[in-house]
Design an enzyme around this catalytic site. Structure first.
Site, mmCIF file in Angstrom:
data_model
loop_
_atom_site.group_PDB
_atom_site.id
_atom_site.type_symbol
_atom_site.label_atom_id
_atom_site.label_comp_id
_atom_site.label_asym_id
_atom_site.label_seq_id
_atom_site.Cartn_x
_atom_site.Cartn_y
_atom_site.Cartn_z
ATOM 1 N N GLY A 89 -2.895 -14.408 80.742
ATOM 2 C CA GLY A 89 -4.084 -14.283 79.903
ATOM 3 C C GLY A 89 -4.098 -15.340 78.824
ATOM 4 C CG ASP B 3 2.194 -19.603 80.922
ATOM 5 O OD1 ASP B 3 1.278 -20.333 81.313
ATOM 6 O OD2 ASP B 3 2.029 -18.816 79.955
ATOM 7 C CE LYS C 104 2.911 -14.697 73.923
ATOM 8 N NZ LYS C 104 2.809 -15.710 74.993
ATOM 9 C CG ASP D 5 5.493 -16.056 77.244
ATOM 10 O OD1 ASP D 5 6.135 -17.127 77.397
ATOM 11 O OD2 ASP D 5 4.243 -16.000 77.327
ATOM 12 C CD GLU E 109 4.791 -15.871 80.550
ATOM 13 O OE1 GLU E 109 4.880 -14.639 80.334
ATOM 14 O OE2 GLU E 109 3.717 -16.490 80.496
ATOM 15 C CE LYS F 22 3.385 -12.892 77.894
ATOM 16 N NZ LYS F 22 2.577 -13.737 78.812
ATOM 17 C CE LYS G 247 -1.310 -17.828 80.484
ATOM 18 N NZ LYS G 247 -0.759 -18.420 79.230
ATOM 19 C CB SER H 170 0.873 -10.490 76.309
ATOM 20 O OG SER H 170 1.539 -11.459 75.528
#
Ligand code: OSB
Ligand code: MG
Length: 370
Positions: free
Chosen positions: A291, A239, A164, A189, A214, A162, A263, A136
């Site tokens: 994570g 998530d 952000k 995400d 996400e 991934k 998670k 990520s």
């Protein structure tokens, strides 16, 4: 087994590189480690993944400390536990506070596995001896810098990237990444940064063949996500919205999500994580392990969980060196060609590195049965 003693360490670790999401930037990680000991002297470790500030969810390091000390420890210290599945059941009288519960439950899972001379992965029912992992990557001020960071991790072998996103840093960023990396499995995400007013914008992402998007909408939503999914080709993965098997069932039944990010902390521990995994497997919903910028202890739990068969998609469990100059476990978690070899030592399979732990410990608490 009898839980004879609990030790808590409040930790402060500087991150190698700042990590930026749509809700804020992390420069350091303040978190809790918890050790549970049984009457034979076996020891198990857990990590609280709650952050300093209630940005990701409502829990913080300090609320976790309060709930653990004042409510969870009294339920288990000096008590007999047959199997770690009993822990979440005993904690169920206390509402939510999932990350606090998971800290204690995780330590007891590790303790149980060690006492019974098996790996945590095996205790959970996992079979893989290596797991595939992705990475990520936080928001970068300059897209050129993001491209270079992505290139470095693609070259290191991570199996999916991934990134952000947030309003104003989305379609054009993804367009540039797709141009530079046409074949890399890529996902975005949003950490709840959008609303249904952004449907037209989010639809523009459909041309980039993302593995998923996400948590685009509110952190407590499953209704609007169903509305959005009907209009998107890109699969939605929840998530923040998922705290339990019940949440998962409702989101799946509504069509709010096609993939689940599990998670351990967010769902209250390994027992609930496993239940969600099993349900998703029955429903044909792939899962992956998320994570929370964990230290080695939490990371080791993620590695063990990921050995279960429905962890079909690579997760966010990158190697220790991606986050820390020095991790608190020995050996550190190492990623080679996009794989982590699952350790074969009992329990979480990595030893606490007391030298490093002591360096990063700012407070300690002890609770004993008598
Ligand atoms: O949403 O998955 C998330 C980090 C902090 C808070 C939330 C998230 C993340 C990550 C990083 O994406 C995952 C990791 O590398 O541990
Ligand atoms: Mg996320």
């Amino acid at each position: 087994m009898i839980i004879q003693e609990i030790n808590i360490r409040k930790m402060k670790m500087k991150m190698k590189h700042p990590f930026t999401t749509s809700f804020g930037t992390f420069h350091e990680k303040n978190f809790l480690l918890l050790e549970a000991k049984d009457e034979l002297g076996n020891s198990g470790w857990g990590e609280s993944v709650a952050f300093d500030s209630p940005w990701y969810n409502e829990e913080t390091l300090e609320t976790n400390l309060h709930i653990i000390k004042d409510f969870l420890i009294p339920i288990i210290v000096g008590k007999k536990i047959g199997h770690p599945d009993e822990v979440s059941e005993r904690f169920s009288a206390i509402r939510k506070n999932n990350m606090a519960k998971s800290t204690v439950e995780g330590a007891i899972w590790d303790l149980y596995a060690k006492r019974n001379e098996m790996t945590l992965a095996h205790a959970l029912g996992g079979k893989l001896d290596k797991i595939e992992v992705g990475i990520s990557i936080g928001i970068h001020e300059k897209v050129e810098d993001l491209v270079e960071t992505v290139r470095r991790f693609v070259e290191e072998g991570y199996k999916r990237i991934k990134v952000k996103i947030k309003p104003g840093y989305d379609v054009e960023v993804i367009r540039e990444l797709r141009k530079q990396f046409p074949d890399v499995p890529l996902m975005a995400d949003a950490n709840s940064a959008y609303t249904l007013d952004d449907v037209e914008l989010l639809k523009q992402l459909d041309v980039f063949n993302l593995t998923m998007i996400e948590q685009p909408l509110a952190s407590d939503d499953i209704i609007d996500h169903a509305t959005l999914q009907k209009q998107l080709i890109t699969p939605i993965c929840l998530d923040e919205s998922i705290h339990s098997l019940e949440d998962t069932r409702k989101a799946v039944e509504l069509g709010s999500t096609k993939i689940i990010n599990i998670k351990i902390g967010r769902v209250g521990g390994l027992t609930e994580a496993k239940r969600i995994h099993d349900y998703c497997m029955e429903q044909g919903i792939p899962v992956w392990c998320g994570g929370m910028l964990e230290s080695g202890i939490g990371r080791a739990h993620n590695v063990a969980l990921t050995t279960l068969p429905n962890f079909i998609l690579p997760g966010d469990t990158a190697g220790s060196s991606r986050y820390w100059e020095e991790d608190v476990i020995s050996p550190e978690v190492i990623v080679e060609d996009g794989y982590i070899t699952v350790p074969t030592a009992y329990g979480i399979g990595y030893e606490p590195n007391y030298n490093a732990m002591d360096k990063f410990t700012v407070e300690q608490y002890q609770f004993k049965a008598y």
